[in-house]
Scaffold this active site. Structure first.
Site, PDB file in Angstrom:
ATOM      1  N   SER A 230       0.819  -1.227   0.000  1.00 15.85           N
ATOM      2  CA  SER A 230       0.000   0.000   0.000  1.00 15.85           C
ATOM      3  C   SER A 230       0.845   1.265   0.000  1.00 15.85           C
ATOM      4  O   SER A 230       1.039   1.869  -1.048  1.00 15.85           O
ATOM      5  CB  SER A 230      -0.956  -0.009   1.181  1.00 15.85           C
ATOM      6  N   ARG A 231       1.301   1.668   1.149  1.00 17.73           N
ATOM      7  CA  ARG A 231       2.181   2.829   1.250  1.00 17.73           C
ATOM      8  C   ARG A 231       3.203   2.553   2.341  1.00 17.73           C
ATOM      9  O   ARG A 231       2.844   2.015   3.402  1.00 17.73           O
ATOM     10  CB  ARG A 231       1.384   4.109   1.593  1.00 17.73           C
ATOM     11  N   ASP A 255       6.533  -3.875  -1.068  1.00 18.11           N
ATOM     12  CA  ASP A 255       6.575  -3.229  -2.379  1.00 18.11           C
ATOM     13  C   ASP A 255       6.736  -1.722  -2.215  1.00 18.11           C
ATOM     14  O   ASP A 255       6.903  -1.002  -3.192  1.00 18.11           O
ATOM     15  CB  ASP A 255       5.285  -3.534  -3.161  1.00 18.11           C
ATOM     16  N   ALA A 294       3.909  -3.056  -7.856  1.00 21.62           N
ATOM     17  CA  ALA A 294       2.707  -3.900  -7.817  1.00 21.62           C
ATOM     18  C   ALA A 294       1.698  -3.516  -8.901  1.00 21.62           C
ATOM     19  O   ALA A 294       0.973  -4.355  -9.418  1.00 21.62           O
ATOM     20  CB  ALA A 294       2.066  -3.816  -6.440  1.00 21.62           C
TER      21      ALA A 294
HETATM   22  P1  NAI Z   1      -9.825   1.558  -1.643  1.00 21.99           P
HETATM   23  O1  NAI Z   1     -10.107   2.986  -1.363  1.00 21.99           O
HETATM   24  O2  NAI Z   1     -10.711   0.787  -2.560  1.00 21.99           O
HETATM   25  O3  NAI Z   1      -9.753   0.751  -0.246  1.00 21.99           O
HETATM   26  C1  NAI Z   1      -9.128   1.248   0.906  1.00 21.99           C
HETATM   27  C2  NAI Z   1      -9.812   0.632   2.103  1.00 21.99           C
HETATM   28  O4  NAI Z   1      -9.119   1.059   3.265  1.00 21.99           O
HETATM   29  C3  NAI Z   1     -11.287   1.081   2.239  1.00 21.99           C
HETATM   30  O5  NAI Z   1     -12.128  -0.027   2.444  1.00 21.99           O
HETATM   31  C4  NAI Z   1     -11.244   1.992   3.460  1.00 21.99           C
HETATM   32  O6  NAI Z   1     -12.461   1.958   4.209  1.00 21.99           O
HETATM   33  C5  NAI Z   1     -10.090   1.384   4.248  1.00 21.99           C
HETATM   34  N1  NAI Z   1      -9.577   2.287   5.256  1.00 21.99           N
HETATM   35  C6  NAI Z   1      -9.569   3.656   5.247  1.00 21.99           C
HETATM   36  N2  NAI Z   1      -9.035   4.100   6.403  1.00 21.99           N
HETATM   37  C7  NAI Z   1      -8.710   3.016   7.130  1.00 21.99           C
HETATM   38  C8  NAI Z   1      -8.140   2.846   8.420  1.00 21.99           C
HETATM   39  N3  NAI Z   1      -7.820   3.893   9.197  1.00 21.99           N
HETATM   40  N4  NAI Z   1      -7.947   1.590   8.872  1.00 21.99           N
HETATM   41  C9  NAI Z   1      -8.304   0.521   8.121  1.00 21.99           C
HETATM   42  N5  NAI Z   1      -8.856   0.612   6.881  1.00 21.99           N
HETATM   43  C10 NAI Z   1      -9.046   1.859   6.404  1.00 21.99           C
HETATM   44  O7  NAI Z   1      -8.314   1.520  -2.143  1.00 21.99           O
HETATM   45  P2  NAI Z   1      -7.604   0.387  -3.005  1.00 21.99           P
HETATM   46  O8  NAI Z   1      -7.799   0.658  -4.457  1.00 21.99           O
HETATM   47  O9  NAI Z   1      -7.981  -0.949  -2.470  1.00 21.99           O
HETATM   48  O10 NAI Z   1      -6.064   0.692  -2.681  1.00 21.99           O
HETATM   49  C11 NAI Z   1      -5.537   0.499  -1.379  1.00 21.99           C
HETATM   50  C12 NAI Z   1      -4.183   1.163  -1.302  1.00 21.99           C
HETATM   51  O11 NAI Z   1      -3.271   0.484  -2.156  1.00 21.99           O
HETATM   52  C13 NAI Z   1      -4.148   2.622  -1.821  1.00 21.99           C
HETATM   53  O12 NAI Z   1      -4.480   3.522  -0.803  1.00 21.99           O
HETATM   54  C14 NAI Z   1      -2.740   2.793  -2.269  1.00 21.99           C
HETATM   55  O13 NAI Z   1      -2.000   3.393  -1.221  1.00 21.99           O
HETATM   56  C15 NAI Z   1      -2.235   1.384  -2.494  1.00 21.99           C
HETATM   57  N6  NAI Z   1      -1.841   1.124  -3.887  1.00 21.99           N
HETATM   58  C16 NAI Z   1      -0.578   0.649  -4.132  1.00 21.99           C
HETATM   59  C17 NAI Z   1      -0.160   0.363  -5.423  1.00 21.99           C
HETATM   60  C18 NAI Z   1       1.197  -0.211  -5.706  1.00 21.99           C
HETATM   61  O14 NAI Z   1       1.635  -0.209  -6.860  1.00 21.99           O
HETATM   62  N7  NAI Z   1       1.910  -0.730  -4.725  1.00 21.99           N
HETATM   63  C19 NAI Z   1      -1.045   0.630  -6.557  1.00 21.99           C
HETATM   64  C20 NAI Z   1      -2.378   1.070  -6.180  1.00 21.99           C
HETATM   65  C21 NAI Z   1      -2.736   1.329  -4.892  1.00 21.99           C
END
Ligand code: NAI
Length: 338
Positions: A230-231, A255, A294
């Site tokens: 994620s980050r 990653d 990723a």
């Molecule tokens: P999304 O917005 O669909 O899902 C994020 C989830 O995290 C939501 O269900 C939300 O309710 C939950 N959330 C928010 N605050 C939270 C907290 N304090 N504690 C627990 N859960 C919490 O996002 P998606 O598309 O699933 O992406 C997730 C993350 O993946 C992104 O934020 C991004 O940082 C990362 N990412 C990494 C990539 C990479 O190449 N490594 C590429 C794309 C995204």
């Protein structure tokens, strides 16, 4: 429209050139990242197209506004590197690409996990050297293990589906759980205590920064495998290193890395790595680091370019832009700016 495209890589160009040309948008590609020193490259442009490690703090945004830029096109999902309040104050409109391939990221998380637990990274190197010994290669079955998924959004849910296929028990934590779903939600503490594998799929916010820290690592099972696609700053890297050295953490699949901006995406072979924590993590036999890759599939690259161009046209033409990030009453809302 013309856009200064920062942190451009060879794999970015074909899809952005194609979708841009089809939609009347010209991208000027620059390898450099956007910073206060490079913002001037956006002169005579309608805006900037940026990625995860570009800097969009108040100073940079003010500079862009002074250059008459109007739009910030994030070609990624996360937007933690943009000061959206400052952007709004400068009159800059921002849009991101919320989803381009949740499969790309979720599959990469599983690729890292399998590589780690079956020692594929070791086997690849050994057999190339005609070393066919299996000593030290014992892994464990994923079947029957408990995986804790933090964040049940698009990527987290695809990852859960993949884990289900492996016969794993799945528990999850989300600050905003999906109502009436069949997801087995537990508290974060319970997730950490019960999981053999913890995979992070939540965004980076003030609340989630260092979600994995010295205290939460103590709550985890001894030998836990941590996956972070994620980050980087979701994990306190120093605590992670201590946890690995203390054998509390069995393996880490990363990653992303807290201080990745200076290093990831660059070829630094032959250089001395200044970041001692990253160097030490990479040196560990039970740590796998990939360079924020990723997302990197053909499908994702094409979707990213298509959505970015669509966002820009929608904002420019005054049409509804669901991917716009609007700062309103102290929080970020998605949707259309009136
Ligand atoms: P999304 O917005 O669909 O899902 C994020 C989830 O995290 C939501 O269900 C939300 O309710 C939950 N959330 C928010 N605050 C939270 C907290 N304090 N504690 C627990 N859960 C919490 O996002 P998606 O598309 O699933 O992406 C997730 C993350 O993946 C992104 O934020 C991004 O940082 C990362 N990412 C990494 C990539 C990479 O190449 N490594 C590429 C794309 C995204």
């Amino acid at each position: 429209m013309r856009f200064a495209f920062f942190d451009a890589k060879p794999y970015d160009k074909p899809s952005f050139e194609r979708y841009g040309a089809e939609n009347g948008i010209k991208f000027k590609f620059y390898e450099t990242k956007l910073t206060e020193d490079t913002a001037d490259l956006a002169r005579n442009c309608d805006g900037v197209c940026v990625f995860v490690n570009d800097t969009l703090d108040a100073n940079v945004l003010e500079k862009l506004a002074d250059l008459d830029c109007k739009y910030i096109a994030l070609r990624c999902a996360g937007y933690n590197n943009v000061d959206l309040k400052a952007a709004a104050n400068c009159g800059l409109r921002t849009a991101h690409v919320p989803a381009y391939s949740p499969y790309a990221v979720a599959e990469h998380a599983m690729a890292l996990l399998l590589t780690s637990v079956r020692r594929i990274h070791k086997a690849y190197i050994r057999t190339r050297d005609f070393n066919f010994s299996l000593n030290g290669m014992t892994g464990f079955d994923l079947h029957g293990k408990t995986v804790g998924v933090v964040g049940t959004g698009r990527i987290g849910r695809v990852f859960m589906d993949i884990c289900r296929g492996f016969g794993m028990n799945i528990i999850a934590y989300d600050k905003f759980p999906i109502k009436d779903s069949d997801i087995n939600y537990v508290s974060l503490e319970e997730l950490l205590a019960k999981s053999d594998i913890v995979s992070l799929h939540c965004p980076l916010t003030d609340e989630t920064r260092h979600l994995i820290n010295c205290e939460t690592i103590k709550l985890m099972k001894k030998g836990v495998v941590i996956i972070n696609t994620s980050r980087g700053a979701l994990i306190d890297a120093e605590c992670l290193l201590d946890g690995i050295k203390a054998r509390q953490i069995g393996a880490a699949c990363l990653d992303v890395y807290e201080e990745e901006t200076e290093y990831f995406y660059e070829d630094l072979s032959g250089h001395i790595l200044n970041d001692d924590i990253l160097a030490r993590l990479i040196s560990m036999p039970n740590v796998i680091v990939t360079s924020h890759q990723a997302f990197l599939t053909e499908e994702a690259l094409s979707n990213i370019a298509e959505t970015t161009v669509m966002n820009l046209n929608q904002m420019h033409d005054g049409k509804p832009c669901p991917n716009e990030l609007i700062w309103k009453d102290g929080e970020i809302v998605h949707g259309t700016q009136k």
